[in-house]
Design an enzyme around this catalytic site. Sequence first.
Site, PDB file in Angstrom:
ATOM      1  N   PHE A 137       5.207  60.685 -70.296  1.00  0.00           N
ATOM      2  CA  PHE A 137       6.096  59.861 -69.545  1.00  0.00           C
ATOM      3  C   PHE A 137       5.503  59.706 -68.383  1.00  0.00           C
ATOM      4  O   PHE A 137       4.563  60.358 -67.809  1.00  0.00           O
ATOM      5  CB  PHE A 137       7.335  60.896 -69.425  1.00  0.00           C
ATOM      6  CG  PHE A 137       8.432  60.802 -70.671  1.00  0.00           C
ATOM      7  CD1 PHE A 137       8.196  61.332 -71.626  1.00  0.00           C
ATOM      8  CD2 PHE A 137       9.577  60.118 -70.035  1.00  0.00           C
ATOM      9  CE1 PHE A 137       9.139  61.240 -72.534  1.00  0.00           C
ATOM     10  CE2 PHE A 137      10.558  60.102 -71.073  1.00  0.00           C
ATOM     11  CZ  PHE A 137      10.284  60.715 -72.541  1.00  0.00           C
ATOM     12  N   ASN A 140      10.988  69.610 -58.536  1.00  0.00           N
ATOM     13  CA  ASN A 140      11.378  68.321 -58.503  1.00  0.00           C
ATOM     14  C   ASN A 140      12.637  67.921 -59.234  1.00  0.00           C
ATOM     15  O   ASN A 140      13.563  69.033 -59.446  1.00  0.00           O
ATOM     16  CB  ASN A 140      10.370  67.645 -59.239  1.00  0.00           C
ATOM     17  CG  ASN A 140      10.265  68.105 -60.621  1.00  0.00           C
ATOM     18  OD1 ASN A 140      10.950  68.119 -61.379  1.00  0.00           O
ATOM     19  ND2 ASN A 140       9.179  68.797 -60.913  1.00  0.00           N
ATOM     20  N   LYS A 187      -5.238  59.323 -69.757  1.00  0.00           N
ATOM     21  CA  LYS A 187      -4.777  60.464 -70.559  1.00  0.00           C
ATOM     22  C   LYS A 187      -4.901  60.401 -72.283  1.00  0.00           C
ATOM     23  O   LYS A 187      -4.419  61.360 -72.854  1.00  0.00           O
ATOM     24  CB  LYS A 187      -3.380  61.010 -70.271  1.00  0.00           C
ATOM     25  CG  LYS A 187      -3.058  60.997 -68.690  1.00  0.00           C
ATOM     26  CD  LYS A 187      -1.926  62.027 -68.515  1.00  0.00           C
ATOM     27  CE  LYS A 187      -1.776  61.926 -66.646  1.00  0.00           C
ATOM     28  NZ  LYS A 187      -0.724  62.906 -66.441  1.00  0.00           N
ATOM     29  N   LYS A 192      -2.279  55.380 -66.610  1.00  0.00           N
ATOM     30  CA  LYS A 192      -2.011  56.967 -67.074  1.00  0.00           C
ATOM     31  C   LYS A 192      -2.116  56.827 -68.580  1.00  0.00           C
ATOM     32  O   LYS A 192      -2.891  57.758 -68.908  1.00  0.00           O
ATOM     33  CB  LYS A 192      -0.556  57.264 -67.149  1.00  0.00           C
ATOM     34  CG  LYS A 192      -0.298  57.775 -65.610  1.00  0.00           C
ATOM     35  CD  LYS A 192       1.065  58.183 -65.263  1.00  0.00           C
ATOM     36  CE  LYS A 192       1.274  58.556 -63.488  1.00  0.00           C
ATOM     37  NZ  LYS A 192       2.480  58.567 -63.180  1.00  0.00           N
ATOM     38  N   ASP A 202       2.299  68.697 -59.523  1.00  0.00           N
ATOM     39  CA  ASP A 202       0.843  68.468 -59.403  1.00  0.00           C
ATOM     40  C   ASP A 202       0.372  69.622 -58.918  1.00  0.00           C
ATOM     41  O   ASP A 202      -0.964  69.905 -58.861  1.00  0.00           O
ATOM     42  CB  ASP A 202       0.596  67.063 -58.829  1.00  0.00           C
ATOM     43  CG  ASP A 202       1.084  66.172 -59.891  1.00  0.00           C
ATOM     44  OD1 ASP A 202       0.915  66.339 -61.034  1.00  0.00           O
ATOM     45  OD2 ASP A 202       1.473  65.152 -59.314  1.00  0.00           O
TER      46      ASP A 202
HETATM   47  N1  CTP Z   1       1.871  65.923 -66.709  1.00  0.00           N
HETATM   48  C1  CTP Z   1       1.080  67.008 -67.309  1.00  0.00           C
HETATM   49  N2  CTP Z   1       0.513  67.841 -66.473  1.00  0.00           N
HETATM   50  C2  CTP Z   1       0.568  67.471 -64.938  1.00  0.00           C
HETATM   51  C3  CTP Z   1       1.373  66.390 -64.750  1.00  0.00           C
HETATM   52  C4  CTP Z   1       1.817  65.634 -65.269  1.00  0.00           C
HETATM   53  O1  CTP Z   1       1.155  67.314 -68.490  1.00  0.00           O
HETATM   54  N3  CTP Z   1       0.229  68.497 -64.321  1.00  0.00           N
HETATM   55  C5  CTP Z   1       2.419  65.011 -67.859  1.00  0.00           C
HETATM   56  C6  CTP Z   1       3.866  64.735 -67.546  1.00  0.00           C
HETATM   57  O2  CTP Z   1       4.439  65.642 -68.613  1.00  0.00           O
HETATM   58  C7  CTP Z   1       4.052  63.521 -68.277  1.00  0.00           C
HETATM   59  C8  CTP Z   1       2.798  62.570 -67.860  1.00  0.00           C
HETATM   60  O3  CTP Z   1       1.919  63.597 -67.547  1.00  0.00           O
HETATM   61  O4  CTP Z   1       4.206  62.942 -69.460  1.00  0.00           O
HETATM   62  C9  CTP Z   1       2.810  61.708 -66.422  1.00  0.00           C
HETATM   63  O5  CTP Z   1       3.255  62.679 -65.347  1.00  0.00           O
HETATM   64  P1  CTP Z   1       3.525  61.942 -63.872  1.00  0.00           P
HETATM   65  O6  CTP Z   1       4.086  62.970 -62.962  1.00  0.00           O
HETATM   66  O7  CTP Z   1       4.448  60.555 -63.770  1.00  0.00           O
HETATM   67  O8  CTP Z   1       2.235  61.503 -63.303  1.00  0.00           O
HETATM   68  P2  CTP Z   1       0.943  62.341 -62.781  1.00  0.00           P
HETATM   69  O9  CTP Z   1      -0.341  62.201 -63.981  1.00  0.00           O
HETATM   70  O10 CTP Z   1       1.333  63.663 -62.363  1.00  0.00           O
HETATM   71  O11 CTP Z   1       0.453  61.243 -61.637  1.00  0.00           O
HETATM   72  P3  CTP Z   1       1.158  60.933 -60.308  1.00  0.00           P
HETATM   73  O12 CTP Z   1       1.888  62.205 -60.057  1.00  0.00           O
HETATM   74  O13 CTP Z   1       0.247  60.691 -59.465  1.00  0.00           O
HETATM   75  O14 CTP Z   1       1.961  59.790 -60.531  1.00  0.00           O
END
Ligand code: CTP
Length: 402
Positions: free
Chosen positions: A323, A209, A341, A337, A278
Amino acid sequence: MLGGKFITLGVTGGIASYKAADLASKLTKLNARVHVVMTGSAQKFVAPLTFEAVTGNPVHYDTFASSTGFHVPHIDLAYNANILVVAPATANFLGKTAHGIADDLLTTTILAANCPVLICPAMNVHMYANKVVQSNIERLKQLGYYFLEPESGRMACGHQGKGRLPEVHAIVDRIVEIIPPSGDLSGITVLVTAGGTREPIDPVRYISNRSSGKMGYALARAAMLRGARVILVTAPTSVAPPAGVSLVQVETALEMRDAVMEHYAAADVVIKAAAVADYRPRLVAEQKIKKEGDTLVLELDKNPDILMELGRNKRKGVTLVGFAAETENLLENAREKITKKNLDLLVANDVTMPGAGFGTDTNIAKLIHPDGGVVSLELMDKYDLANRILDEVIIVSQGTVL
Ligand code: CTP
């Protein structure tokens, strides 16, 4: 930060001496008391008044001056210092110091020092490579002097190679590595994750990303400068990691998960600034995938949500900060979130806004609390935002560990 620290900064005569003014300014902004000692040659490059203006202290260059504010300048400048830094250090300075010659205020002060001395050489590439210079450096290292190696690049003289004074932030990092700062996060362990994970497809390709790692690295640096012990778990980035933090390098989400879980027990605060993929390719080809059909379908498996796992197993006294990088419905998605979480604070930003998000040096964030409270911040430098987030961490942690 460096509050209460007395830093004697020696400046010798090289073209890089103008950078020393920036260094003096940065150290002063970090609350250090900075006293500058200039050699005669250094004054040919930069006027003492420049250093006086940025440090607010008189500049010292005369061994026999009587109105410096110090009783015996070379003794007081050495005795009071928590660290003596020489930047830039010329070949002449190295030669004299390696052989105990004290023929000006700086070299005399060095001889009187019983604090750590950090030397940052900067000179022409051939002078730096000269065997006499190298043997002087070796001798000084053996005698316990600290060094920060020059960087490679194009020099003022037109030559290319090793000899440039490192960036000011690298010198500051080295200083705080040698004299750890004390601040409002002293005694606290902060675990920060940064960068965008890479999920391999084959030996030459991966899914990733746009995360640059700048926000996470700014948080690590800010926490370290406020006295915290910092563990930085980082996916690949092109940003230089701050010295003085424990660096754990990972590549994939699964590796990041293992590293975070390994260090979680030691952490009082966890800040998950990393952009974790993800999904990951179900199969990683052993050989480079060849171009064959008109389409290629990659099957992906879901990665574990590291932050959610931490939230589910949250220890008493731990502060969890997440974040959320969003492109739409910022507050709604962010609030979801924070609940899902089990977070204590969420830093949300709309990455489509100019000056916010991936790759930029600035960000526009909203700090969201579990009770729905929102602190909306204006556009600011990521380092300033990092400090703002840490201020908020201290507020949400009141009554627990901090
Ligand atoms: N995060 C994590 N592990 C993952 C995905 C996200 O620990 N597999 C953490 C990121 O480091 C961040 C937070 O979760 O602090 C939110 O990440 P974000 O990518 O915004 O959200 P997601 O939970 O992945 O949801 P989406 O992609 O559907 O917005």
